[in-house]
Design an enzyme around this catalytic site. Structure first.
Site, short mmCIF file in Angstrom:
data_model
loop_
_atom_site.label_atom_id
_atom_site.label_comp_id
_atom_site.label_asym_id
_atom_site.label_seq_id
_atom_site.Cartn_x
_atom_site.Cartn_y
_atom_site.Cartn_z
N GLY A 1 0.81 -1.21 0.00
CA GLY A 1 0.00 0.00 0.00
C GLY A 1 0.84 1.26 0.00
O GLY A 1 0.57 2.21 -0.75
N HIS B 1 1.88 -17.49 10.37
CA HIS B 1 2.84 -16.46 10.02
C HIS B 1 2.41 -15.65 8.80
O HIS B 1 2.46 -14.43 8.79
CB HIS B 1 4.18 -17.15 9.76
CG HIS B 1 5.24 -16.24 9.29
ND1 HIS B 1 5.57 -15.09 9.97
CD2 HIS B 1 6.07 -16.28 8.22
CE1 HIS B 1 6.55 -14.48 9.32
NE2 HIS B 1 6.85 -15.17 8.27
N ARG C 1 9.84 -25.36 5.92
CA ARG C 1 9.00 -24.84 6.99
C ARG C 1 7.83 -25.75 7.34
O ARG C 1 7.58 -26.03 8.52
CB ARG C 1 8.41 -23.48 6.58
CG ARG C 1 9.42 -22.37 6.65
CD ARG C 1 8.78 -21.04 6.28
NE ARG C 1 9.80 -19.99 6.37
CZ ARG C 1 9.59 -18.72 6.09
NH1 ARG C 1 8.40 -18.32 5.67
NH2 ARG C 1 10.55 -17.83 6.20
N HIS D 1 5.00 -20.92 10.58
CA HIS D 1 6.45 -20.75 10.69
C HIS D 1 6.97 -21.61 11.84
O HIS D 1 6.45 -21.56 12.94
CB HIS D 1 6.77 -19.28 10.94
CG HIS D 1 8.19 -18.94 10.66
ND1 HIS D 1 9.20 -19.31 11.51
CD2 HIS D 1 8.77 -18.28 9.63
CE1 HIS D 1 10.34 -18.88 10.99
NE2 HIS D 1 10.11 -18.25 9.86
#
Lengths: 247, 637, 243
Positions: B45, B401, B330, B266
C-alpha cells in the site's frame, strides 16, 4: 504476584484526566507488561467498566506503536526494550506501578495512555526522504558505499518512531528522532545531495510542532528502545550549521 | 462465473513487456482528474500510494494505525529476494521464478510468478536510491545471503530489520507525497464497507477510530493492501491489529476469495507461556543452521534438558529427513513439531514446544562465533523467556505467520469486481500453496512499485473519471450497514469479551484447520464455528459507545468478521482433497508422510463466492496451466 | 475534534527560519557565548592566582590592566553582550522547554541525566546574581567603598590587600566559594555540551570528553576557591603594615 497500578485515565482530548488505582492479581512473571494490562482490561470489561486504552500493535518491539511511561520511565525500567517486550519478571510482588502517557505539548493525549504522534509524521513529510520517484533508478551497485557508512546509517535508521525520546526528555525535545533520520540519510551518498535542505526543513518543522530544545541531558538515549546514541544529535547539529553556511 | 485471469499470450519471458505495451495509458494531463483510494500502508500500500501520487493521481490513503509507518511489514526480519545474480552463483530471473513456483508446490500462475521474479531487480535499485541501508561488503557492494534453503545467495538484508527498512523507504516516499498534498492521509481510520456502484468499486465506508464518525469516501478505483488473515488463529506472528475485515467486506460485496486454506505456519517461534498469551514472536529461521531440534524420547519427561542424556533424546528431523535434517522446509518442520507434541513429548510448561539446542554448535565453533551469528536473536529470546539460550536450549513452536490465500485477482491485480485492485499479502496471486522465505517483501513491493501503477491506468483509462457522490444510495446503504453492525455489537451486553471468542476461534482453527487437516476435523470445525458465532452475537460484551476511541468495539468488529471468514477457510481445506505446500491433508500423504499432490484434479485456484452468512460459499475454479515448468514432486529425504 | 487525527493536506511545512530563532540556532549561540565566558574566566583565574606570587606582582598586574583601560572597556562591553545573550537565551529556552511539557508526570524519574544538566538554569541564575555582586564588590567597589583608598608603597591601588580584606570576612568567602561551586557544576555539563551542540561528538570519545569536562570544571573550582580558602587559612596574609 499482586501489583497496584496507578493509571492515567482521560476520556478524550478535552477531558482533564486523573490517576486511578487498580489491583492486578495473580500476575505471572512470564507475562509481558501489555499482557498484564490485557488481563486487567478483561476484568474491567466484564465488571462493566471502561478498559484502559493504550496503543500497541506488533508486540515484538518494532512497530513503535506502544507508548507508556512506567514509573516515570518511557517503556519502563529495562534498557533497550519497548513496553511490549517488557516482561513482568522484572517486577516484584507488591510493587506500585505508575502508568502514564507520553507527556509533551506536541503529543496531546487522545485517550487514557494514547497520544497523538502525528507531529513526527509531519516532520518526516517536511523532508525526511530522498526525492526519487519510482523507476529510472540506477543499478543498486552503481555507487559503492563503505560498510562503515552503511552500518552507521543503519544504526540511525533503526529508529522506530515511538516517541520515547520526547517522553523522556525533560524538555520534551524531539532531537533524537529527527537526528536519527537526518543521520541515516546523510551518511549515505544518495542522501547527501539534499542534505542541507533536508535538515533545515525538518528542524523548522520540529520547532513548529512545539517540541522543546535539546540541552544534552542524554535522557533520550537512555530510554531509546533501539539504543540510538546522541552522537547523531551532534551530527545533526553539524549538518544544520553546515546548511546555514551553505546558503 | 467466468474467471478471466487476463494472462497475456506469448512466451513467458515476454508476457509482461508485451502486456505493458498493450495496456491503455492515462495521459499525464488527465491523471490529476482521477482519484484513487488505497487501504493499508504496508509495503504494498505504501509503495503503491507513493508511486501513484508521483504519477500525478490524487490518492487518499487509509490505515488503522496512528501512522503509515507502523504497518506490519515492518516486522519482517530476514530479507528480500531479487534475481540480481550479484554473487555470480548462477541465479537468474528464471531460477527465482522456478524456485518460487516450485516452493509454492505448483499452485500459482506461471505468468504472475515470472513477472514477480522479473521486477525483483528493480525493487533493489529503487530501495537503494531511497536510502535503504542494505548490508554491504567491505568493498562497498551489496551483500547477499542464502535464505530459507535456497541454493543461491539472492537475499538482500538490512540486519534483522529488512522489513522495517523497506517499509521506511516506502513511508518516506509516501511522506514526500503527503507533504506535497498529492496524497491525503487518514490514519486511525478503519475501512468497514466496500461500496460498489453499477458493478464497479467506487468507494469505501470508514470509521474514524478517534471520534467514531462513519464517513464515505468515493474514488475512481479502490486498492486494498490490507495484508493477510493469519490472526484467524488468534495466536500468530501478526500484529494484534491485523485483521480480515477489509478483504472480507469486499468478499461480501462479491469479490472472490481465493485459496483461503493456504496458510503458512512458521516453525521457529517462541512458544506460548500461558493462557494470557497475546501473540507469538518469530525468530529468524537462520537459527536452524546451527541449532539441533529435539524432544525427549519418553512421554511426559519433565527433567531439565541438560539432565536428559544423549541417548534419550529424539532428534526427530535428523532422524526422519537425514539429508536436510534440521533445515527441512517450513511446513515439514512445523508439522513434525506438532506431531511430537501431540504424542505428549513436547517440552516446557505448556508441553507445546520443542528444543532448539545450540550446545553442539557452541562446542564446535565456540560461544563467540554463535554470538556473532545470532547474538541479537538470543538476546530477543532471553528478553521474552528469561532463559539464556547459551546455557539452556531454546524452546520453539510453530505459529501462523503468512497467508498465501487472499482475494482473487487477475494478471492486472484487479479482482472480479471492476475497479477493485488487491495487492500484497491481501491477494492470492504469486506464492501458490507456500511462500519462500524473503519473498513476501518482494511481492509487496513488486505489486506496489512496479505492477499496479501500470495496470490500474488501464482500468482508469477505460472507465473514465468522476466518481459518484457519497450521497449515492449505495454509500448510504454501506454507512447504515456499518452503523447497524456497531449498534448491534454495543447493544448485546453479554458476558464474554470479544477477545475470549477470538481465542476460542483460534483454538478451533489451530486444531482443525492448522498445520495438518483431515475431513473429520474440518467437518467438526464447520459445526463449531457457526455455534461459536451464534454465541458471539448473543453473549459478547463490548464496552463504551461508538462516538469515542473504543478499542473493545474495534476488536469486536474484527472478531465478528473472523467468525464468518473462518468457515470459508475450512470449506476450502475440506474441498481440496490433496496435500500441497502448506495445506496438508492427513488423508493424502505418501508412506513416508510426505504431502501427496493431486495435479490431475486440483491444479486450480479455488475461488469462493459469498452466498450469505453461514451458507456454503460457491466454489469457482480457475484452472492453472503450466506450459513452462514440469510439475515435480519435492523430496527432502 | 474530528480533524485532529486526519492529517489534513497539504501539510503546512514550516518555512526554514532564521538561525537565531531555530532551536538549534539558539543552542549554538548558547554554546558559543558560554565558551567565550569560559575563556574569559580562565584568563581571569590566571590573573587572580597571581595573588600567590605576592603583593607586588598582583598590584603590578592590576596596574597594567588599568593602563589598558580602552581595551578593558571593549572587553567589558563584549563580555556584557556575551553574558546578556547567554542569560537571555538561557531563560527563553528554559521557558520554552517548560512549555513543551504542560502536563507533568505524576511520577518523575531520571535514568542518566546528571543533576548538573538538570540544574543549569539554577546554577546559571545563581552565577548571574553572583557576578552582579562580584562586580559591585571588587570591580566597582560599591559595597565596600573603603577598598578604594587602599594603596601600596608604590602608590598603586592595593588590589592584593583588598582581596585579602574581602575574604577575611567569612560570609563573603562562603558566598564566593558557593558561587564557584555553582560555576564548576555549571561547567561540568557545559563543556561536553558545547562540543555536542557544535556537532563534535562520537560515542567512542564521549566518556573521555565528559571526563575532561569534569576535570576542567574541578580545576576551575579549585583555582578560584583556593584564594578565599588561602586567606581564611592564613596562608595568604596582609603585608606587614602595608597600607
Amino acid at each position: 504476584m499482586n501489583l497496584t497500578l496507578y493509571v492515567w485515565r482521560q476520556k478524550n482530548a478535552q477531558d482533564k484526566g486523573h490517576m486511578e488505582t487498580y489491583e492486578a492479581r495473580d500476575v505471572s512473571p512470564h507475562m509481558s507488561f501489555l499482557e498484564m494490562l490485557d488481563v486487567v482490561n478483561e476484568q474491567l470489561l466484564l465488571d462493566g467498566k471502561e478498559p484502559i486504552a493504550f496503543d500497541h500493535d506488533c508486540r515484538e518491539g518494532i512497530c513503535g506503536m506502544c507508548s507508556m511511561t512506567i514509573n516515570g520511565i518511557p517503556h519502563g525500567p529495562e534498557k533497550g526494550t519497548t513496553v511490549c517486550q517488557l516482561h513482568m519478571r522484572h517486577f516484584h510482588d507488591g510493587d506500585k506501578i505508575y502508568i502514564e502517557p507520553w507527556r509533551a505539548r506536541a503529543f496531546p493525549v487522545v485517550k487514557d495512555l494514547i497520544v497523538d504522534r502525528t507531529a513526527f509524521d509531519r516532520i518526516m513529510q517536511a523532508g525526511g526522504f530522498i526525492s526519487v520517484n519510482t523507476g529510472g533508478t540506477p543499478d543498486a551497485n552503481t555507487i559503492p558505499i563503505s560498510k562503515k557508512a552503511a552500518d552507521t546509517a543503519m544504526d540511525a535508521a533503526a529508529c522506530i518512531g515511538c516517541g520515547a525520546c520526547v517522553a523522556a526528555c525533560k524538555n520534551a525535545s524531539a532531537m533524537l528522532f529527527v537526528s536519527a533520520k537526518v543521520s541515516h540519510l546523510v551518511n549515505l551518498p544518495q542522501g547527501k545531495i539534499e542534505a542541507a535542505e533536508r535538515v533545515r526543513k525538518m528542524v523548522a518543522q520540529m520547532d513548529k510542532e512545539g517540541f522543546g530544545n535539546c540541552t544534552n541531558y542524554d535522557e533520550c538515549e537512555a530510554v531509546c528502545p533501539k539504543e540510538i546514541p546522541v552522537k547523531f544529535i551532534a551530527q545533526m547539529n553539524r549538518e544544520f550549521l553546515k546548511a546555514k553556511f551553505k546558503k | 462465473m467466468k474467471l478471466d485471469s487476463k494472462i497475456p499470450s506469448g512466451p513467458l519471458a515476454e508476457k509482461w513487456t508485451k502486456h505493458k505495451f498493450d495496456l491503455k495509458l492515462v495521459s499525464p494531463a488527465n491523471k490529476r482528474k482521477y482519484k484513487i483510494i488505497i487501504v493499508g500502508t504496508g509495503l504494498a500500500g505504501g509503495s503503491a500510494a507513493a508511486t501513484l501520487a508521483e504519477l500525478g493521481y490524487n490518492v487518499s490513503v487509509f490505515c488503522y494505525q496512528d501512522s503509515p509507518r507502523r504497518a506490519h511489514s515492518i516486522a519482517a526480519q530476514g530479507g528480500i529476494n531479487a534475481a540480481k545474480n550479484y554473487q555470480n552463483d548462477g541465479d537468474s530471473v528464471w531460477r527465482l521464478f522456478y524456485d518460487t513456483i516450485k516452493g509454492g508446490d505448483f499452485r500459482s500462475r506461471e505468468a504472475n510468478t515470472y513477472r514477480l521474479a522479473e521486477v525483483s531487480s528493480n525493487i533493489i535499485d529503487q530501495c537503494v536510491a531511497q536510502g535503504v541501508p542494505f548490508a554491504r561488503e567491505y568493498g562497498g557492494l551489496l551483500a547477499n545471503r542464502s535464505f530459507g534453503g535456497a541454493q543461491v545467495s539472492r537475499t538482500f538484508y538490512a540486519r534483522g530489520q529488512t522489513g522495517q527498512q523497506l517499509l521506511l523507504g516506502a513511508y518516506s516516499a509516501l511522506s514526500r507525497q503527503i507533504g506535497k498534498g498529492q496524497v491525503k492521509m487518514f490514519p486511525r481510520s478503519e475501512m468497514l464497507e466496500l461500496v460498489v456502484v453499477d458493478g464497479h468499486a467506487k468507494g469505501i465506508v470508514v470509521r474514524n477510530m478517534i471520534t467514531g464518525e462513519i464517513t464515505s469516501h468515493s474514488a475512481d478505483a479502490i486498492v486494498l493492501a490490507t495484508g493477510g488473515y493469519g490472526n484467524v488463529f488468534y495466536l500468530s506472528t501478526n500484529a494484534k491489529g491485523c485483521n480480515v475485515t477489509a478483504a472480507y467486506r469486499a468478499y461480501k460485496q462479491g469479490a472472490l476469495f481465493a485459496n483461503p486454506c493456504y496458510t503458512q505456519i512458521h516453525p521457529t517461534c517462541i512458544p506460548k507461556s500461558g493462557d494470557y498469551q497475546s501473540k507469538l514472536t518469530l525468530m529468524s529461521e537462520s537459527l536452524r543452521n546451527d541449532g539441533r531440534i529435539w524432544v525427549p524420547k519418553k512421554k511426559g519427561d519433565t527433567r531439565p534438558p541438560n539432565e536428559i542424556p544423549e541417548d534419550e533424546r529424539d532428534y526427530y528431523l535428523e532422524r526422519k529427513y537425514p539429508s536436510f535434517g534440521n533445515l527441512a522446509p517450513r511446513d515439514i518442520s512445523s508439522r513434525s513439531a506438532k506431531e511430537v507434541c501431540d504424542e505428549g513429548r513436547g517440552v516446557g510448561e505448556t508441553g507445546q514446544g520443542v528444543y532448539l539446542d545450540f550446545s553442539d554448535a557452541i562446542k564446535r565453533l565456540g560461544e563467540d562465533v554463535i554470538r556473532d551469528r545470532y547474538g541479537n536473536l538470543f538476546q530477543m529470546y532471553e528478553r521474552i523467556t528469561g532463559e539464556d539460550p547459551y546455557k539452556v536450549p531454546m524452546r520453539i513452536y510453530p505459529a501462523s505467520h503468512y497467508t498465501m490465500g487472499g482475494l482473487w485477482v487477475d494478471y492486472n491485480l484487479e479482482s472480479n469486481i471492476p475497479g477493485l485492485f488487491v495487492i500484497g499479502e491481501a491477494n492470492f496471486s504469486d506464492h501458490g500453496a507456500n511462500r519462500l522465505g524473503a519473498s513476501a517483501l518482494m511481492q509487496g513491493l513488486a505489486d506496489g512499485y512496479f505492477v499496479l501503477p501500470y495496470t490500474i491506468g488501464n482500468y482508469l483509462a477505460r472507465a473514465g473519471y468522476g466518481p459518484p457522490g457519497t450521497d449515492h444510495a449505495e454509500f448510504k446503504r454501506g454507512e447504515s450497514e456499518a452503523q447497524n453492525k456497531i449498534k448491534k455489537l454495543l447493544s448485546i451486553n453479554g458476558k464474554r469479551s470479544a477477545d475470549s471468542f477470538h481465542r476460542e476461534l483460534g483454538n478451533i482453527m489451530w486444531e482443525y484447520c492448522g498445520m495438518a487437516r483431515n475431513e473429520a476435523g474440518l467437518k467438526k470445525a464447520l459445526e463449531l464455528i457457526p455455534a461459536l458465532r451464534e454465541e458471539f452475537w448473543q453473549n459478547v460484551k463490548v464496552a463504551g459507545e461508538n462516538e469515542e476511541l473504543n478499542q473493545s468495539l474495534e476488536l469486536a468488529g474484527r472478531v465478528a468478521d473472523f467468525l464468518e471468514f473462518a468457515e470459508i477457510m475450512c470449506w476450502d481445506a475440506l474441498t481440496r482433497e490433496e496435500s500441497c505446500g502448506a495445506h496438508f491433508r492427513e488423508e493424502y500423504q505418501t508412506e513416508e508422510g510426505e504431502a501427496l499432490r493431486n495435479d490431475k484434479k486440483y491444479a486450480y485456484v479455488s475461488c469462493w463466492e459469498y452466498k450469505g452468512v453461514g451458507a456454503k460459499p460457491e466454489l469457482h475454479k480457475e484452472p492453472l496451466e503450466f506450459e513452462n515448468v514440469e510439475l515435480a514432486t519435492r523430496s527432502y529425504k | 475534534m474530528s480533524s485532529t487525527q486526519v492529517s489534513s493536506t497539504p501539510v503546512q511545512v514550516a518555512a526554514p527560519s532564521n538561525t537565531l530563532t531555530t532551536s538549534i540556532g539558539r543552542k549554538v549561540f548558547m554554546a558559543i557565548t558560554g565558551f567565550l565566558l569560559f575563556g574569559w574566566l580562565v584568563g581571569h583565574m590566571i590573573g587572580n592566582l597571581q595573588i600567590f606570587l605576592g603583593q607586588d606582582k598582583l598590584n603590578a598586574y592590576a596596574l597594567t590592566l588599568k593602563h589598558l583601560a580602552s581595551v578593558i572597556w571593549i572587553v567589558r562591553i563584549v563580555m556584557l553582550a556575551v553574558i546578556s545573550i547567554h542569560v537571555f537565551y538561557g531563560i527563553t529556552l528554559w521557558l520554552r522547554n517548560r512549555a513543551s511539557r504542560p502536563v507533568k508526570y505524576v511520577k518523575e524519574a531520571t535514568v542518566q541525566a546528571t543533576l548538573a544538566s538538570r540544574t543549569m538554569i539554577w546554577t546559571g541564575l545563581g552565577l548571574f546574581l553572583f557576578i552582579v555582586y562580584h562586580l559591585l564588590h571588587y570591580t566597582f567597589i560599591v559595597t565596600n567603598p573603603q577598598y578604594a583608598d587602599l594603596h601600596d608603597s608604590l602608590g598603586r591601588h592595593d588590589v592584593y590587600s583588598m582581596v585579602i580584606l574581602g575574604f577575611q570576612n567569612y560570609l563573603i568567602s562562603i558566598v564566593y566559594i558557593v558561587a564557584m561551586f555553582c560555576l564548576s557544576y555549571h561547567l561540568s555539563h557545559a563543556l561536553a555540551s558545547f562540543l555536542q551542540t557544535l556537532g563534535w561528538n562520537k560515542t567512542e570519545v564521549q566518556p573521555l570528553i565528559k571526563k575532561i569536562g569534569y576535570t576542567v570544571a574541578t580545576l576551575m573550582f579549585l583555582g578560584f576557591s583556593s584564594i578565599p580558602i588561602a586567606v581564611l587559612l592564613g596562608i595568604v596574609t596582609l603585608p606587614g603594615g602595608g597600607h
